[in-house]
Scaffold this motif. Sequence first.
Motif, PDB file in Angstrom:
ATOM      1  N   LYS A 127      58.824  62.818  38.305  1.00 25.47           N
ATOM      2  CA  LYS A 127      58.850  61.497  38.910  1.00 25.47           C
ATOM      3  C   LYS A 127      57.471  61.213  39.502  1.00 25.47           C
ATOM      4  CE  LYS A 127      63.771  61.508  40.248  1.00 25.47           C
ATOM      5  NZ  LYS A 127      64.189  60.216  39.689  1.00 25.47           N
ATOM      6  N   ALA A 128      57.113  59.948  39.553  1.00 28.12           N
ATOM      7  CA  ALA A 128      55.790  59.587  40.081  1.00 28.12           C
ATOM      8  C   ALA A 128      55.904  58.389  41.003  1.00 28.12           C
ATOM      9  CB  ALA A 128      54.817  59.288  38.944  1.00 28.12           C
ATOM     10  N   MET A 129      55.116  58.414  42.067  1.00 31.54           N
ATOM     11  CA  MET A 129      54.899  57.236  42.884  1.00 31.54           C
ATOM     12  C   MET A 129      53.426  56.888  42.828  1.00 31.54           C
ATOM     13  SD  MET A 129      54.424  56.510  46.851  1.00 31.54           S
ATOM     14  CE  MET A 129      52.694  56.780  46.459  1.00 31.54           C
ATOM     15  N   VAL A 130      53.144  55.618  42.569  1.00 27.85           N
ATOM     16  CA  VAL A 130      51.772  55.126  42.593  1.00 27.85           C
ATOM     17  C   VAL A 130      51.669  54.110  43.717  1.00 27.85           C
ATOM     18  CG1 VAL A 130      49.952  53.931  41.324  1.00 27.85           C
ATOM     19  CG2 VAL A 130      51.519  55.482  40.110  1.00 27.85           C
ATOM     20  N   ASN A 173      62.052  56.900  29.134  1.00 24.86           N
ATOM     21  CA  ASN A 173      62.025  56.181  30.403  1.00 24.86           C
ATOM     22  C   ASN A 173      60.731  56.449  31.154  1.00 24.86           C
ATOM     23  OD1 ASN A 173      63.004  58.938  30.920  1.00 24.86           O
ATOM     24  ND2 ASN A 173      63.171  58.248  33.045  1.00 24.86           N
ATOM     25  N   ALA A 174      60.384  55.528  32.016  1.00 28.72           N
ATOM     26  CA  ALA A 174      59.220  55.680  32.890  1.00 28.72           C
ATOM     27  C   ALA A 174      59.732  55.818  34.319  1.00 28.72           C
ATOM     28  CB  ALA A 174      58.282  54.482  32.763  1.00 28.72           C
ATOM     29  N   ASP A 175      59.807  57.038  34.810  1.00 30.00           N
ATOM     30  CA  ASP A 175      60.361  57.324  36.130  1.00 30.00           C
ATOM     31  C   ASP A 175      59.244  57.168  37.160  1.00 30.00           C
ATOM     32  OD1 ASP A 175      61.977  58.129  38.184  1.00 30.00           O
ATOM     33  OD2 ASP A 175      62.695  59.941  37.184  1.00 30.00           O
ATOM     34  N   VAL A 176      58.847  55.919  37.375  1.00 28.29           N
ATOM     35  CA  VAL A 176      57.672  55.612  38.193  1.00 28.29           C
ATOM     36  C   VAL A 176      58.025  54.532  39.208  1.00 28.29           C
ATOM     37  CG1 VAL A 176      55.272  54.829  38.177  1.00 28.29           C
ATOM     38  CG2 VAL A 176      56.164  56.138  36.233  1.00 28.29           C
ATOM     39  N   VAL A 177      57.665  54.763  40.449  1.00 26.78           N
ATOM     40  CA  VAL A 177      57.785  53.755  41.506  1.00 26.78           C
ATOM     41  C   VAL A 177      56.371  53.325  41.891  1.00 26.78           C
ATOM     42  CG1 VAL A 177      58.520  53.283  43.877  1.00 26.78           C
ATOM     43  CG2 VAL A 177      59.957  54.696  42.371  1.00 26.78           C
TER      44      VAL A 177
END
Length: 662
Positions: A418-421, A450-454
């Motif tokens: 998972k990523a947070m930007v 899927n792109a598990d990005v916030v």
Amino acid sequence: MNFDRKDYSNDTLLHLYQGLLKPRMIEEKMLILLRQGKVSKWFSGIGQEAISVGSTLALEPDEYILPLHRNLGVFTGRNVPLDRLFAQWQGKTTGFTKGRDRSFHFGTNEHHIVGMISHLGPQLAVADGIALADKLDDRPKVTITYSGDGGASEGDFHEALNVAAVWQLPVIFIIENNGYGLSTPSNEQFRFKQFIDKGPAYGMEAVQVDGNNVLEVYDTVRRLAEDLRQNPRPVLLEALTFRMRGHEEASGTKYVPQELFEQWAQKDPVENFEKWLLQEGVLDEEARMRYRETIKREIEEGLRVADATPLPTADAGQELADMYLPFEPDATLNLATDNAQPTTDKRYVDAISDGLRQSMERYPELVLMGQDIAEYGGVFKITEGFVQQFGKGRVRNTPLCESAIVGAGLGLSIKGKKAMVEMQFADFVTCGFNQIVNNLAKSHYRWGQNADVVVRMPTGAGTAAGPFHSQSNEAWFTHTPGLKVVFPSNPVDAKGLLCAAFEDPNPVMYFEHKLLYRSITAPVPDAYYTTPIGKAALVREGHEMSIITYGAGVHWALALAEEVGLSADILDLRTLLPWDTEAVRQTVEKTGRVIILHEDTLIGGLGGEIAAWIAEHCFRHLDAPVHRVASLDTAVPFAPPLEKVFLPQQRLRETVAKLRSY
């Protein structure tokens, strides 16, 4: 052309030969099918096969490769079934994109390939994210990504190389230098002599190879990969080559001097390697014909299967469903309504920090990335102390490379993270816009990844920060299928929606209003919880009218209702994509008079979409026209008196009075 076999066995040399021959024979067949109208478009890699074949066969099968248009040898080298490749190019249901995209615009995790998007450069940053995941997990792996000489002019190229160098990521950036970007020659693309001159400027090793010599490519990439697995770092590899056909078949080659074709025809990668193998006695005529017959039969069988496959049958419901990875949130995590949970008074900013910290504890695979978020704690101090708790591997300062960092988030997702930007300000998202709307948003629909990005977005005006630090730009993203967009108005939802965004495996744009950071406080549950995405909240009940709003607009509406004694339903949307149509329907049917309020500018704002929906679905319940109240259709001004007029509070007051007396 000089072939140095070194210690490579005959089996290895013949394996390379078969690897070269298959894409060449497929290409020759595709040109026939193109003329027959059985495929609509083709980007020929004839003359460049040695690069993709040599580099692919030099890697381990589970190491990721990110190819371009002219890298058919990557797919054949990874043994992708030909019937599925042909089906992909024909837009058939058994293609990797179910007919939703064409050419090599797809990925397959089964074969560890991530295909391109038409914008070319963004995939380089995705390679960074894949390599970062391997590095964080101490996996000795290498990632390869390709760029043409034309695409290397894009900002994404610079950002990806810069990030890879700063973070010492094991990525081999292969530049296929064929002398042209479509029809534009190199001397009109760049002024330097060769791409390896760029390497030292990024602080990385740079190597140049004869891109038509499959053995040289294979040996170089194999040697580099073995080293990078033990000593992670990026390398720039320039492969000199030439394409013997147009950028794509319809474009032709009239812009290329004939003498170049004559010169490079003598360097044909397939013919030269085959001739050398025959001379060395590694290959004989009988084996040469046998290999060709075997590949020909495989091609014909693949085409037979693909031709028998029907074109997709359109199903609107399925198309809509596939924009997102199906996901059922854990209902047990929703905030309890019995007020039994211990709470602590927290400001909006502290609630965000609390939700972020608890999400980091809950999801060990979560990685935070943003400018100044590590030791400094971010410009708003939301991640202060996180480095000490979670380490710099998971709390990463980034260069000023918004596009590369968003792309790296997709790469991390491909490897199950998972990523947070964090955008330092929501205004700066323009520098990463393409990655969000064309890569993150479309990835699952196109090929099931899927792109598990916030993406966290400090937004909004009211702080006299001027036109580049105050925009409300949520409507840019509510128009983009594949994204989810949330905008909490209070500390409880700020924590709950952020936790829900991390729970959701789809890309989420999380807007947080800067003016609310330290101006509002509420009792926030201490434990981890989620606020459901897609559900609005009725924060005040009344009968005179409905004010549908979100973010700071909730507080403006509450304050005005209190001041003028207004009995109104005040509906906090909380989620802007997908927004809660049922909650809107209920309040409209109840009061019959509606104001839609948002801080964003009027034209093109989300209020227009909601007003249209109300007119279409709730018209018979309306007792007055739907009114929209928003900021002026200007940029956000700096001086406080100008900003006050820009913002909609006074217009809200006037519209409430007008609607009351309608």
